[in-house]
Motif scaffolding. Structure first.
Motif, short mmCIF file in Angstrom:
data_model
loop_
_atom_site.label_atom_id
_atom_site.label_comp_id
_atom_site.label_asym_id
_atom_site.label_seq_id
_atom_site.Cartn_x
_atom_site.Cartn_y
_atom_site.Cartn_z
N ARG A 142 0.88 -1.13 -0.02
CA ARG A 142 0.05 0.15 -0.03
C ARG A 142 0.80 1.27 0.18
O ARG A 142 1.50 1.43 0.94
N GLU A 202 2.21 4.85 0.59
CA GLU A 202 1.91 5.89 1.71
C GLU A 202 2.85 7.15 1.28
O GLU A 202 3.90 6.93 0.73
N LEU A 231 3.57 0.36 2.89
CA LEU A 231 3.42 -0.70 3.79
C LEU A 231 3.39 -1.82 3.05
O LEU A 231 2.47 -1.94 1.87
N TYR A 288 2.33 -5.90 4.05
CA TYR A 288 1.56 -6.66 4.86
C TYR A 288 1.40 -8.08 4.26
O TYR A 288 1.13 -8.35 3.31
N TYR A 336 -0.26 -11.30 4.78
CA TYR A 336 -1.50 -12.12 5.68
C TYR A 336 -1.14 -13.45 6.20
O TYR A 336 -1.72 -13.63 7.14
N LEU A 374 10.67 7.85 10.87
CA LEU A 374 9.35 7.02 10.36
C LEU A 374 8.40 7.52 11.36
O LEU A 374 7.44 7.72 10.85
N GLN A 423 6.92 10.78 10.38
CA GLN A 423 6.17 10.62 9.30
C GLN A 423 4.84 10.17 9.67
O GLN A 423 4.02 10.60 9.10
N LEU A 424 4.88 9.26 10.62
CA LEU A 424 3.50 8.39 10.84
C LEU A 424 2.59 9.37 11.55
O LEU A 424 1.36 9.46 11.68
N LEU A 441 -1.68 8.68 7.94
CA LEU A 441 -1.74 7.86 6.79
C LEU A 441 -2.69 7.98 6.07
O LEU A 441 -3.79 8.41 6.51
N ASP A 442 -2.85 7.60 4.64
CA ASP A 442 -3.98 7.60 3.79
C ASP A 442 -5.25 6.72 4.36
O ASP A 442 -6.42 7.01 4.06
N ALA A 443 -4.78 5.80 4.87
CA ALA A 443 -5.79 4.98 5.78
C ALA A 443 -5.22 4.29 6.99
O ALA A 443 -3.99 4.27 7.10
N PRO A 444 -5.93 3.81 7.91
CA PRO A 444 -5.20 3.42 9.22
C PRO A 444 -4.57 2.02 8.61
O PRO A 444 -4.98 1.38 7.77
N ILE A 445 -3.49 1.71 9.35
CA ILE A 445 -2.96 0.48 9.41
C ILE A 445 -3.63 -0.65 9.88
O ILE A 445 -4.06 -1.54 9.12
N GLN A 460 -7.88 -0.22 1.50
CA GLN A 460 -6.57 -1.16 1.75
C GLN A 460 -6.20 -1.23 3.08
O GLN A 460 -5.09 -1.21 3.41
N VAL A 461 -7.14 -1.22 3.95
CA VAL A 461 -6.82 -1.48 5.46
C VAL A 461 -6.61 -3.18 5.37
O VAL A 461 -7.42 -3.84 4.93
N PHE A 462 -5.52 -3.37 6.00
CA PHE A 462 -4.88 -4.82 5.98
C PHE A 462 -5.80 -5.60 6.81
O PHE A 462 -6.18 -6.64 6.54
N TYR A 463 -6.20 -5.19 8.05
CA TYR A 463 -6.80 -5.96 9.00
C TYR A 463 -7.50 -5.31 10.00
O TYR A 463 -7.24 -4.17 10.48
N GLY A 477 -10.36 -9.40 1.41
CA GLY A 477 -9.04 -9.23 1.39
C GLY A 477 -8.72 -8.44 3.02
O GLY A 477 -7.65 -8.19 2.94
N ILE A 478 -9.64 -8.57 3.83
CA ILE A 478 -9.34 -7.84 5.06
C ILE A 478 -9.15 -9.02 6.13
O ILE A 478 -9.85 -9.62 6.51
#
Lengths: 92, 381
Positions: A22, A24, A29, A31, A33, B6, B9-10, B14-18, B63-66, B91-92
């Motif tokens: 993703r 940023e 990032l 990830y 799975y 880092l 920067q964080l 971010l554009d979306a939450p981790i 694209q939130v990973f989880y 895909g989450i």
């Protein structure tokens, strides 16, 4: 350059199929799975190269195809060696 | 880029939450004394199955990973499996926190069959007496039974270690090695997190939070074992004791994490269910995406934060002033030290606070107190 990074340049690599990238503001990032590891990539070019890995015979060929200046290859080699360890990237 | 740059920067967001915490329901079979969301009874305004799926669609697009699913007890919802399967299908990845009451042999097999699913079983003592004092009578046996079912279903072999999730208190801090051994015995992984004065925790924090000496004990234990346990990076206020603990040394509220509550309200983090930290609702125009990207609160949290009263302290770079939620609910100023500042900088201010005037959680879904409890026999009667 160390032996390890030399070797990774010659290796055919691919993103692990269970990995999502993703972009940023700071880079990207990654990830995984499967092992649920989250990795911070520190440059957007890592995404371009990462996504192109499977289309080229080695990391070096991928860097060349993506137009990455040769002076930056050592840092890319180091980064991809580390991503291989965390299984974000794997040999094919 | 160094770890420090880092983090810098964080902090801009971010554009979306981790990852994102999503409390699915305020309903719960238990009534833990430190419940962050004051859960107990379902709220009639909770998101419907369809509304929840639309939020998952948005998280997919972002694209939130989880997501970390919690509650209340999330398995109380009848559409629990439907939503989990929908998320995974999009895909989450899903991690969910549970007290284990609804994990029987059949459910354990069903959970084991899902890809990209992780489970956190809450446990606050390695013996029933320590655990049940906080989580309620019978809750220790319930958690152990759930873990036995997961073991029998082969969860660890197929999906990797499930987690035993512990809130560290004054009463279980001496059990950290035993928790680790218990997790190891199941092939599970230990996760320990910091007690927050949020939800019902506002009423119990003063009696339960670790003493200053115990904070040193937690720090030393994490320095020795931190690579093998998860912490949600929640103990960064302890970094002022020496070298940094593993993990990100920063508050991620509104920058890399946030909370969606059962009725769809979006808060900066799971520990601040209060109007002051409410950024909006997934039911607003533009949905969750608009709240994450443009809400006034989150925009503000992504601005550089002042060190305030901590500016003159040499440890500020190490501890960042600690946890916003811990300060807020103990009645301390947000630009000052954490109530558990290891340098004792908050001790004076904390003793001045009138506990009756500290902020109260936005909502209380606690079950009404019933009068059916067993009477405690009084000596001499």
């Amino acid at each position: 350059m160390t032996q390890v990074t030399d070797r990774v340049l010659d290796t055919p690599l691919e993103l692990h199929p269970q990995v999502a990238l993703r972009p940023e503001p700071f880079g990207a990032l990654a990830y995984h799975y499967g092992n649920r590891r989250l990795v911070f990539l520190k440059h957007r070019d890592m995404v371009t190269v990462g996504r192109a890995l499977a289309d080229h015979p080695s990391l070096a060929a991928t860097l060349e195809a993506c137009g990455i200046a040769a002076s930056r290859w050592p840092s890319f080699a180091k980064a991809f060696a580390s991503l291989t360890t965390s299984e974000i990237v794997r040999e094919r | 880029m160094s770890a420090e740059s880092l983090v810098a920067q964080l902090k801009h967001g971010l554009d979306a939450p981790i990852c994102l915490t999503w409390e699915l329901t305020y309903a719960c079979n238990l009534a833990c004394v430190h419940c962050l969301s004051s859960s107990g009874q379902r709220d009639p305004r909770e998101l419907s199955t369809d509304e929840a799926k639309r939020v998952l669609d948005e998280l997919h697009d972002l694209q939130v990973f989880y997501i970390n699913i919690g509650g209340g007890e999330p398995m109380v919802r009848r559409d629990f499996f439907e939503l989990v399967e929908y998320a995974i299908g999009r895909g989450i990845g899903v991690k969910f926190s549970t007290n284990g009451a609804y994990i029987d042999a059949e459910k354990a097999r069903r959970l084991t069959a899902l890809d990209y699913l992780d489970i956190q079983i809450s446990l606050d003592g390695t013996d029933a007496a320590t655990n049940d004092a906080v989580r309620g009578a019978g809750s220790y046996d319930t958690a152990i039974r759930a873990m036995d079912h997961l073991r029998d279903a082969g969860f660890v072999e197929r999906n990797g270690p499930f987690k035993i999730s512990v809130v560290v208190t004054r009463h279980n801090v001496d059990q950290l090695d035993e928790f680790k051994a218990l997790a190891d015995s199941y092939g599970a992984q230990l996760r320990i997190t910091r007690l927050r004065p949020s939800g019902r925790g506002a009423d119990t924090w003063h009696e339960l939070h670790p003493t200053n000496a115990q904070q040193r004990q937690i720090y030393d234990w994490l320095m020795a074992n931190g690579e093998q346990v998860l912490t949600g990076d929640s103990f960064f206020h302890l970094n002022a004791l020496g070298d940094s603990l593993p993990g990100l040394n920063m508050c991620g509220a509104g920058r890399v994490v946030c909370l969606i509550d059962p009725i769809g309200d979006v808060y900066a983090c799971p520990f601040v269910i209060h109007d002051e930290f409410k950024a909006g609702s997934v039911r607003d125009a533009g949905g969750f995406t608009e709240v994450w990207k443009h809400s006034a609160l989150f925009t503000d949290l992504r601005e550089p934060q002042s060190a305030g009263a901590c500016a003159s302290c040499g440890s500020w770079n190490a501890c960042q002033g600690g946890c916003m939620a811990a300060k807020f609910f103990t009645g301390l100023p947000l630009d000052g030290p954490d109530p558990e500042c290891v340098g004792g900088a908050a001790d004076g201010a904390l003793s001045q606070v009138d506990v009756a005037l500290t902020p109260r959680p936005a909502m209380d879904h606690s079950k009404p107190v019933t009068l059916t409890r067993k009477l405690i026999p009084v000596a001499g009667n």
